[in-house]
Design an enzyme around this catalytic site. Sequence first.
Site, short mmCIF file in Angstrom:
data_model
loop_
_atom_site.label_atom_id
_atom_site.label_comp_id
_atom_site.label_asym_id
_atom_site.label_seq_id
_atom_site.Cartn_x
_atom_site.Cartn_y
_atom_site.Cartn_z
N HIS A 52 65.50 11.34 42.55
CA HIS A 52 66.29 11.21 43.65
C HIS A 52 65.67 10.24 44.50
CE1 HIS A 52 64.50 14.82 45.01
NE2 HIS A 52 65.08 14.47 46.23
N HIS A 54 64.76 10.60 47.83
CA HIS A 54 64.09 11.07 49.04
C HIS A 54 62.76 10.61 49.14
CE1 HIS A 54 67.10 14.62 49.79
NE2 HIS A 54 67.48 13.40 50.62
N ASP A 56 59.88 11.73 49.80
CA ASP A 56 58.67 12.62 49.51
C ASP A 56 58.66 12.56 47.91
OD1 ASP A 56 61.11 14.20 49.80
OD2 ASP A 56 59.85 15.92 49.30
N HIS A 57 59.62 11.90 47.30
CA HIS A 57 59.93 11.81 45.91
C HIS A 57 59.35 10.35 45.15
CE1 HIS A 57 61.32 15.97 44.94
NE2 HIS A 57 61.18 15.75 46.33
N HIS A 110 72.21 17.85 45.76
CA HIS A 110 71.16 17.72 46.82
C HIS A 110 71.17 16.40 47.30
CE1 HIS A 110 67.06 18.16 48.70
NE2 HIS A 110 66.65 17.19 48.15
N ASP A 127 64.68 18.32 43.01
CA ASP A 127 65.12 19.13 44.06
C ASP A 127 66.51 19.91 43.84
OD1 ASP A 127 62.74 18.56 45.46
OD2 ASP A 127 63.48 17.58 47.11
N HIS A 165 59.13 21.17 44.07
CA HIS A 165 58.16 21.95 45.13
C HIS A 165 57.88 23.29 44.88
CE1 HIS A 165 59.55 19.00 48.61
NE2 HIS A 165 60.52 18.90 47.75
ZN LIG Z 1 64.84 16.06 48.01
#
Ligand SMILES: [Zn+2]
Length: 260
Positions: A52, A54, A56-57, A110, A127, A165
């Site tokens: 996805h 985001h 942090d990915h 998400h 996530d 995570h």
């Molecule tokens: Zn995420």
Amino acid sequence: MHIVPVRAFTDNYIWVIRDQHHAAVVDPGDAAPVLDYLRRENLQLVAILNTHHHNDHVGGNAALLREFPVPVYGPKNESIPTLTHRLGEGDSIHLAEFSLRFSVLDIPGHTAGHIAYYGANLLFCGDTLFACGCGRLFEGTAQQMHASLQKLAALPDETRVYCGHEYTRANIRFAREVEPGNQALIGLAATVEKLHKQNMPTLPSTLAMEKATNPFLRCQQPEVIQAASNYLGKPLADPVSVFAAIRRWKDDFRVVREKG
Ligand SMILES: [Zn+2]
């Protein structure tokens, strides 16, 4: 072929699928720890997989591409500028170096276009599904997330679950509020405390373990229905309402814990 976690930020996992010479990475939010790992192990990057959009990915995609011009797989319904292959439900990818074929599953909730990669008893679910928990509903509805989790839960029990995570300890604290009498959960809590003391990852999980311990996959269990109904102060019957109630409960639980 084996799979290794590379830690990033405070609690992200970048999963590295590797053999003696090659590596593919799932959700490289940061390039630096991946490049360190590839250099240390003398591996050539062959693919990037994103679940996805985001940061942090996906935040490490561009820097990795400067060193390794590899295919970047990701969700067709999200905006990720570095993607080379846009994927959705029904697509599959082949990582020839590892003789691995992954099916792509749409699992919105998400984020609106979140996808998972499934094959060879491996599930990379970003996530959406966490050990003993699930992602927050940033772009989707409770109905969508519940359906996405049910889709994942229908995969074989022995499926190994690689999440984005390390949230397991906090998730277990909440899950025990919902189901204090769940013996599988009590057992998992002890195992996870041991791993935590040794600074070891608590992942991958398995779908069998998630079905036994994860309240978000247990919305039809009487104890979960009762706990969710008590939380809202009204009787809940259908699984989506139960899911929505425990998702909201968990968001509130976190706020209370962070304040205290
Ligand atoms: Zn995420």
